[in-house]
Design an enzyme around this catalytic site. Sequence first.
Site, PDB file in Angstrom:
ATOM      1  N   LYS A 180      53.006  79.872  -5.098  1.00 56.69           N
ATOM      2  CA  LYS A 180      53.707  81.143  -4.862  1.00 56.69           C
ATOM      3  C   LYS A 180      55.141  80.835  -4.448  1.00 56.69           C
ATOM      4  CE  LYS A 180      54.492  83.639  -1.349  1.00 56.69           C
ATOM      5  NZ  LYS A 180      55.879  83.994  -1.701  1.00 56.69           N
ATOM      6  N   GLY A 232      58.600  76.109   4.825  1.00 60.03           N
ATOM      7  CA  GLY A 232      59.224  77.369   5.233  1.00 60.03           C
ATOM      8  C   GLY A 232      59.431  77.379   6.733  1.00 60.03           C
ATOM      9  N   SER A 233      59.488  78.576   7.301  1.00 60.38           N
ATOM     10  CA  SER A 233      59.814  78.690   8.721  1.00 60.38           C
ATOM     11  C   SER A 233      58.623  78.307   9.607  1.00 60.38           C
ATOM     12  CB  SER A 233      60.234  80.126   9.032  1.00 60.38           C
ATOM     13  OG  SER A 233      59.150  80.986   8.780  1.00 60.38           O
ATOM     14  N   THR A 234      58.927  77.938  10.849  1.00 58.78           N
ATOM     15  CA  THR A 234      57.872  77.601  11.804  1.00 58.78           C
ATOM     16  C   THR A 234      56.986  78.819  12.077  1.00 58.78           C
ATOM     17  OG1 THR A 234      59.210  75.873  12.785  1.00 58.78           O
ATOM     18  CG2 THR A 234      57.471  76.776  14.171  1.00 58.78           C
ATOM     19  N   THR A 236      56.163  81.272  10.068  1.00 56.59           N
ATOM     20  CA  THR A 236      55.199  81.464   8.984  1.00 56.59           C
ATOM     21  C   THR A 236      54.166  80.338   8.995  1.00 56.59           C
ATOM     22  OG1 THR A 236      56.868  82.619   7.692  1.00 56.59           O
ATOM     23  CG2 THR A 236      54.958  81.835   6.494  1.00 56.59           C
ATOM     24  N   GLY A 237      54.601  79.118   9.316  1.00 54.20           N
ATOM     25  CA  GLY A 237      53.656  78.002   9.419  1.00 54.20           C
ATOM     26  C   GLY A 237      52.552  78.313  10.411  1.00 54.20           C
ATOM     27  N   GLU A 255      55.652  71.768   6.317  1.00 55.92           N
ATOM     28  CA  GLU A 255      57.025  71.312   6.594  1.00 55.92           C
ATOM     29  C   GLU A 255      57.817  72.542   7.010  1.00 55.92           C
ATOM     30  OE1 GLU A 255      60.731  70.461   5.325  1.00 55.92           O
ATOM     31  OE2 GLU A 255      60.097  68.716   4.143  1.00 55.92           O
ATOM     32  N   CYS A 292      66.551  72.581   5.452  1.00 57.96           N
ATOM     33  CA  CYS A 292      65.717  72.372   6.653  1.00 57.96           C
ATOM     34  C   CYS A 292      66.216  71.158   7.445  1.00 57.96           C
ATOM     35  CB  CYS A 292      64.247  72.269   6.303  1.00 57.96           C
ATOM     36  SG  CYS A 292      63.899  71.039   5.064  1.00 57.96           S
ATOM     37  N   GLU A 391      66.878  77.563  15.065  1.00 61.60           N
ATOM     38  CA  GLU A 391      67.322  77.240  13.707  1.00 61.60           C
ATOM     39  C   GLU A 391      68.050  78.452  13.125  1.00 61.60           C
ATOM     40  OE1 GLU A 391      64.339  76.918  10.515  1.00 61.60           O
ATOM     41  OE2 GLU A 391      65.438  75.155   9.829  1.00 61.60           O
TER      42      GLU A 391
HETATM   43  P1  ADP Z   1      62.327  82.489   5.257  1.00 65.67           P
HETATM   44  O1  ADP Z   1      62.329  83.308   6.500  1.00 65.67           O
HETATM   45  O2  ADP Z   1      63.390  81.486   5.229  1.00 65.67           O
HETATM   46  O3  ADP Z   1      62.214  83.277   3.979  1.00 65.67           O
HETATM   47  P2  ADP Z   1      59.510  82.072   5.330  1.00 65.67           P
HETATM   48  O4  ADP Z   1      58.742  81.072   6.106  1.00 65.67           O
HETATM   49  O5  ADP Z   1      59.383  83.504   5.701  1.00 65.67           O
HETATM   50  O6  ADP Z   1      61.000  81.596   5.346  1.00 65.67           O
HETATM   51  O7  ADP Z   1      59.154  81.966   3.784  1.00 65.67           O
HETATM   52  C1  ADP Z   1      58.731  80.804   3.128  1.00 65.67           C
HETATM   53  C2  ADP Z   1      57.639  81.161   2.137  1.00 65.67           C
HETATM   54  O8  ADP Z   1      56.527  81.688   2.851  1.00 65.67           O
HETATM   55  C3  ADP Z   1      58.023  82.242   1.120  1.00 65.67           C
HETATM   56  O9  ADP Z   1      57.422  81.937  -0.123  1.00 65.67           O
HETATM   57  C4  ADP Z   1      57.418  83.501   1.723  1.00 65.67           C
HETATM   58  O10 ADP Z   1      57.139  84.520   0.780  1.00 65.67           O
HETATM   59  C5  ADP Z   1      56.136  82.957   2.309  1.00 65.67           C
HETATM   60  N1  ADP Z   1      55.570  83.769   3.388  1.00 65.67           N
HETATM   61  C6  ADP Z   1      56.235  84.515   4.309  1.00 65.67           C
HETATM   62  N2  ADP Z   1      55.371  85.077   5.184  1.00 65.67           N
HETATM   63  C7  ADP Z   1      54.119  84.678   4.802  1.00 65.67           C
HETATM   64  C8  ADP Z   1      52.797  84.901   5.304  1.00 65.67           C
HETATM   65  N3  ADP Z   1      52.573  85.656   6.368  1.00 65.67           N
HETATM   66  N4  ADP Z   1      51.771  84.303   4.668  1.00 65.67           N
HETATM   67  C9  ADP Z   1      51.969  83.509   3.612  1.00 65.67           C
HETATM   68  N5  ADP Z   1      53.187  83.264   3.082  1.00 65.67           N
HETATM   69  C10 ADP Z   1      54.249  83.836   3.659  1.00 65.67           C
END
Ligand code: ADP
Length: 492
Positions: A180, A232-234, A236-237, A255, A292, A391
């Site tokens: 995705k 992606g972001s911490t 969301t991780g 990561e 990052c 960040e």
């Molecule tokens: P940024 O804030 O820089 O966009 P994110 O961590 O939000 O970084 O996004 C990184 C990826 O994670 C993107 O593909 C985003 O669509 C996906 N994403 C964001 N929120 C969720 C979530 N709750 N569950 C799964 N994937 C997510």
Amino acid sequence: MSLTSPDIDLRAFYGGEYHVTSGESCAVTNPATGVSDYSFTTANEGDVAAAVSAARDAFDHGPWAGLPPMTRRFMLLAFAAAIEKKAEVLAAADSLDMGKPISAARQEVGIAAGFIRYYAEAIDKFYPGQIPPTPGNVLETQIYRPRGVIAAITPWNFPIINAALKLGPALAAGNTVVIKPSEIAPRSTLELGRIANEAGLPPGVLNIVPGAGPTGQALVSDRNVDMVTFTGSTATGKALMRLVGESSLKPLLLECGGKSPEIVCADMAGQDLNAMGKMIAQGAFWNQGQVCVARSRLIVHSSLADRLLPAILLAASSMKAAEPHLPGTMFGPMASKRQYEKVLAAIASGLADGAKFVLDGRKAKTPGKGFYIGPSVFTEVPAGSSLEQQEIFGPVLSMQIFDHLDQAIELANTTEYGLAATIWTRDSVTAHTLSYAVRSGRTKILTAPIESMGALFAHCFEPAGQSGFGIDGGLKGMASYMRLQSIEHVFG
Ligand code: ADP
């Protein structure tokens, strides 16, 4: 001449074909103009389930995992070549979607193909299994097998490279993948479906679902997924860890964010400070700071600061924002309105916290109405301020001063992250002391202002702290996508 919008199928790709999806409509804005460019329909839970089921079927019954390693190698090499053939389409997609300068976007397609090729070549050369000592009537083989269906979620900052970094090792290891891409820059990844078909990858090996958070949530929660890999972001991780905990047990490779320190030691005084200033600016403002491992926190010895700062400011001011489609552009807009507003808010909070603003990127000359912010530099950044701790993912460099190495270590380790660190010193004792003391997955020691690609495709590390976990990159990164099975054979 501006870039022509590439002809890319915006539907989900699974089972070797593009399929209509039934989720919400999602608009993508060109960040260089601020104007909405196109929209796509996201994959909802049912669409995601169909894509995962195609990947499951291809893993359980398809030829992929069981193919002779050499055949998989040739197929992935063909995939890499097909990516290169589509370089213009892929580069235009990334440049238009997230404002990346076109020259960088073209280079990144080459790097992405390089990652696929690196892992393709490794398939029949990397076999980390072992046979331990046993009694004479026992043979224990410890073999590395593919994990199964991999869910990959990628961010928007290096769309095609981030996709290749996950697809390369996961597919080479014999897994099937559902990926995705970010909703901000989905097109180059979506085009990989067509490319996979052209290269002859079997149906169901590579599957792609467009969408935002809800699509990612459905993918990660699917019980047919065997492993999740995320960049992606911490925040969301952490959300992914909760989702995995609530659905089914599966390993995660995360990561996440960083706020990487760059320490300049006193012994660098005799070096070319102008050249160092250029590298420091480049390390902080490359990709508009949306990296990052951006070197966003400069920690300089007091004896050097007054001479180094003007060199950094000169280099930073010469990074002029320009339209991404122009071949000479080195610095484009922020990737989205949200990111633009986030950077403005970070600057405002730095000012409110009393940091000294010595280069105001908000005043930089920029072309037109896009989401542009020029390189920005703060000094006298207060300890504990959000400027120091959070960040930003934008072109904002903060500088702090130290007198003794202990202070440098304390400043470097003050955030919750542990992704990367850079140390400028020619003294080997200082280099070792700092590289052991500073929390980081990827530590770089610079002894002179010399640019280097380093190990590139072979480069691997594991993040520390709130920057994530699991090994990414290189051959050890390929092993992350494998499961160790031991088979004990007792003969009577
Ligand atoms: P940024 O804030 O820089 O966009 P994110 O961590 O939000 O970084 O996004 C990184 C990826 O994670 C993107 O593909 C985003 O669509 C996906 N994403 C964001 N929120 C969720 C979530 N709750 N569950 C799964 N994937 C997510």
